[in-house]
Design a protein around this motif. Structure first.
Motif, PDB file in Angstrom:
ATOM      1  N   ASN A 154      -0.680  -4.165   7.609  1.00  0.00           N
ATOM      2  CA  ASN A 154      -2.295  -4.779   7.724  1.00  0.00           C
ATOM      3  C   ASN A 154      -2.490  -5.264   6.411  1.00  0.00           C
ATOM      4  OD1 ASN A 154      -2.402  -3.756  10.307  1.00  0.00           O
ATOM      5  ND2 ASN A 154      -3.502  -2.004   9.714  1.00  0.00           N
ATOM      6  N   GLY A 155      -2.933  -6.424   6.433  1.00  0.00           N
ATOM      7  CA  GLY A 155      -3.525  -7.143   5.227  1.00  0.00           C
ATOM      8  C   GLY A 155      -2.162  -7.913   4.250  1.00  0.00           C
ATOM      9  N   ILE A 156      -0.997  -7.737   4.527  1.00  0.00           N
ATOM     10  CA  ILE A 156       0.379  -8.456   3.820  1.00  0.00           C
ATOM     11  C   ILE A 156       0.442  -9.923   4.136  1.00  0.00           C
ATOM     12  CG2 ILE A 156       1.786  -8.098   5.487  1.00  0.00           C
ATOM     13  CD1 ILE A 156       3.648  -7.297   3.036  1.00  0.00           C
ATOM     14  N   SER A 157       0.070 -10.391   5.442  1.00  0.00           N
ATOM     15  CA  SER A 157       0.340 -11.809   5.617  1.00  0.00           C
ATOM     16  C   SER A 157      -0.903 -12.564   5.213  1.00  0.00           C
ATOM     17  CB  SER A 157       0.540 -11.928   7.255  1.00  0.00           C
ATOM     18  OG  SER A 157       1.961 -11.292   7.280  1.00  0.00           O
ATOM     19  N   GLY A 158      -2.088 -11.842   5.687  1.00  0.00           N
ATOM     20  CA  GLY A 158      -3.278 -12.437   5.201  1.00  0.00           C
ATOM     21  C   GLY A 158      -3.424 -12.890   3.642  1.00  0.00           C
TER      22      GLY A 158
END
Length: 345
Positions: A154-158
């Protein structure tokens, strides 16, 4: 610089990315577009995937608005080409989310999209860069897969879309290329809008449609900027950490005789979670390293050959340090746990 349009496009992408999941989430749930956990997953329960379709819709809408900006016909054509390429790549990802595709089929689709986009961009650049078409095809296909490999917590691509988009927008401002400012701002805003949904108590995932969008939008924007004469340091430095993590892991798996295309948990960012960091903490490590290399890219261009040499050495050190972070944090966590255990006794 049409700053009013830059702000309008970024605001459009941000608001649409924030609000569209309200409509898409129930639809995806009804369609049972779910990511089922396995021993290779970083989540433990079925989770809605395919929410990248909301980011795609937001980015497409914002780029469509950008076509009405006070830009030259060539700059608008470049933005339109970027829009079509990321739309085509995302369509492949959507099919993958719904029914799956053979590895060879996916690869051919990625290469075809990259080749077609690069050829059009070379034509828009005056036809002087057609020989870059094969390289552009490989670059787009490779980074789509890199983004897909790295989309595991969660969070890495955004955060990656946010940081790289901002880095490319800054590159556009420094080189006075207006379309690049708009494209970078739209990418950054579109993926920033997804973060609250991905980091909520009940997160949703981008899915392949979203990771393909991330990889394609960054790669085709970089190809277009390169053909427009933007220094390669501006374009390569922001993606260096993702490339290093993906390709070092790939080489290790190939050397070990593993099937490289099968899902796994051997990337540095995944091992950070395994040793005890939260998803957000691990994503923050990756993002911090990406910010550092992005700044070093700007430093390299601003300071000539000497600056380039210094930046190159420092980038290598940042990459090596990043690849060692799972071991570093594992030792730190063990020491902390030992101290806590000793105090408890």
């Amino acid at each position: 610089m049409p700053w009013a349009f830059v702000s309008l496009c970024a605001a459009t992408a941000l608001l649409a990315s924030l609000l569209l999941p309200l409509a898409f989430k129930p639809w995806l749930r009804r369609m049972a577009v779910l990511d089922m956990p396995s021993d290779r997953s970083s989540h433990s329960e079925p989770t809605i995937r395919g929410m990248g379709i909301s980011v795609l819709s937001a980015v497409v809408l914002a780029l469509f608005v950008a076509l009405f900006a006070p830009l030259s016909a060539t700059q608008k054509a470049i933005l339109l080409t970027i829009l079509v390429v990321l739309l085509a790549a995302s369509l492949v990802g959507w099919i993958e989310d719904l029914r799956g595709l053979r590895v060879v089929t996916r690869a051919l689709c990625h290469l075809a999209v990259g080749a077609a986009g690069t050829a059009v961009l070379a034509w828009l650049a005056g036809g002087i860069g057609y020989w870059w078409t094969p390289a552009g095809a490989v670059a787009v296909a490779a980074y789509i897969n890199v983004a897909n490999f790295m989309d595991g917590i969660n969070g890495i691509s955004g955060l990656h879309g946010l940081v790289v988009g901002l880095a490319y927008a800054i590159a556009g401002a420094l080189t006075d290329i207006h379309w690049l400012v708009i494209a970078g701002a739209v990418i950054a805003a579109g993926f920033a809008g997804f973060l609250p949904w991905n980091l909520s108590g009940k997160p949703v995932f981008l899915g392949d449609v979203g990771s393909y969008l991330l990889g394609a939008s960054i790669a085709i924007t970089a190809v277009a900027a390169f053909l427009a004469g933007v220094p390669v340091e501006y374009l390569f430095a922001p993606v260096l950490i993702y490339l290093a993590d993906a390709f070092v892991t790939l080489l290790r798996r190939i050397a070990a005789g593993e099937r490289w295309y099968v899902a796994h948990r051997q990337h540095a960012y995944q091992r950070l979670v395994i040793v005890g960091l939260s998803h957000l903490q691990a994503a923050a490590v990756v993002t911090s390293a990406t910010v550092l290399t992005s700044l070093l890219g700007i430093f390299a261009v601003a300071n000539g050959p000497v600056g380039l040499l210094i930046a190159a050495v420092l980038c290598i050190l940042v990459v090596l340090l990043y690849l060692r972070t799972p071991t570093i944090f594992q030792r730190l966590i063990r020491r902390r746990n030992s101290r806590v255990s000793g105090l408890a006794q």
